[in-house]
Write an enzyme that holds these catalytic residues in place. Sequence first.
Site, PDB file in Angstrom:
ATOM      1  N   ALA A 247       0.822  -1.200  -0.035  1.00  0.00           N
ATOM      2  CA  ALA A 247       0.162   0.027  -0.039  1.00  0.00           C
ATOM      3  C   ALA A 247       0.953   1.336  -0.057  1.00  0.00           C
ATOM      4  O   ALA A 247       0.497   2.308  -0.600  1.00  0.00           O
ATOM      5  CB  ALA A 247      -1.047   0.000   1.085  1.00  0.00           C
ATOM      6  N   GLU A 368      -0.911   4.276   6.922  1.00  0.00           N
ATOM      7  CA  GLU A 368       0.030   3.296   6.438  1.00  0.00           C
ATOM      8  C   GLU A 368       1.617   3.775   6.824  1.00  0.00           C
ATOM      9  O   GLU A 368       2.670   3.668   6.332  1.00  0.00           O
ATOM     10  CB  GLU A 368       0.239   3.234   4.991  1.00  0.00           C
ATOM     11  CG  GLU A 368      -1.002   3.177   3.952  1.00  0.00           C
ATOM     12  CD  GLU A 368      -1.817   2.171   4.552  1.00  0.00           C
ATOM     13  OE1 GLU A 368      -1.456   1.370   5.426  1.00  0.00           O
ATOM     14  OE2 GLU A 368      -3.008   2.084   4.144  1.00  0.00           O
TER      15      GLU A 368
END
Length: 389
Positions: A247, A368
């Site tokens: 990601a 993230e």
Amino acid sequence: MTALSAADPIDLGAMLSDDEKAITESVRSFVKSAVLDEIAEWFEEARFPARELAKPLGEIGLLGMHLEGYGCAATSATAYGLACLELEAGDSGLRSFVSVQGSLAMFPIRAYGSEEQREQWLPGMAAGELIGCFGLTEPDSGSDPASMRTAARRDGADWILNGTKTWITNGSIADVAVVWARTDEGIRGFVVPSGTAGFEQREIHHKMSLRASSTGELVFDDVRLPAEAVLPGVVGIRGPLSCLNEARFGILFGALGAGRASFEAALAYAGDRTQFGKPIAGFQLTQHKFADMAVRMSQGLTLALHLGRLKDSGGLKPDQISIGKLANVRTAIEICRTARTILGANGISLEYPVIRHMTNLESVLTYEGTEEVHALIIGKGLTGLAAFA
């Protein structure tokens, strides 16, 4: 005639393959036709039409596009990154939807799932018929995922899952959740279908960023899962961290899309806005801002393309992904903030994309991996010493 393109000031597009150029144009066209006219309203109303967009996104091959088989397009990593850039030029919520679907939900099933799990879930997810989410973050466990409290214990052949996950993109609408939990064997991943007894999905409201995105909380209260629900291919924290790296790679491209859209909006506005008898684009201080934005954009694009090539060659390290994520999100935020100053009061209006991208990137900066976490990952890579446990 202008000599430089705001989208690509140093002509890095010349380094792309024909397939990469075609994918870029295809995604840009989709965003223009399906998103741009509506996105300000979606943002203002805090809604994201995931069901309406999922199938069209699947039809053009964007869901799990960098994975092989099971209906996935098997593109290069660089092509996936370029697609993320074009999606985020529309909105970070749109790129987040695609990123979570492909890199956080589909990737672990493809990488660590059984053949039965892959066949059951991946074709429908690639087609946009099924929506997935990734359950890792908890109310008391963000940057330190190893401290998660969600736990699963064996009960005969079954598993009993308890805990809560929060700030989960697609969480309130997902048909299936990939959930990470503590077990006696270590951290394991579980594939949990919506509608499973004891599994509740709740929408998170009152957001001021990523408003055009579905964000949820996942609650597991004695959820009984069969043995077939566990991902058999991985045990330990490396499972979810490998998904996060997938990601993060999309983000280091994607964030530049938000920066580019704001840059282009400011450039167009400055050409039309007249003060003191001439367009503000003709003033030295404004041109200095544009020059700075062009340099930052060029540096970010160069870094992203280089890391994409490394990933395609199999040589990209997690530490290098952190360099890209840290640098390019920071770059995009600075471009958006500079663009906002050029638009003046109009910069805070949703008539223009700048404030929307600016506030979205405040979330992208955090998720993230925060700036601090990525700085420490880079620091460990440089010194060999871990500054955190």
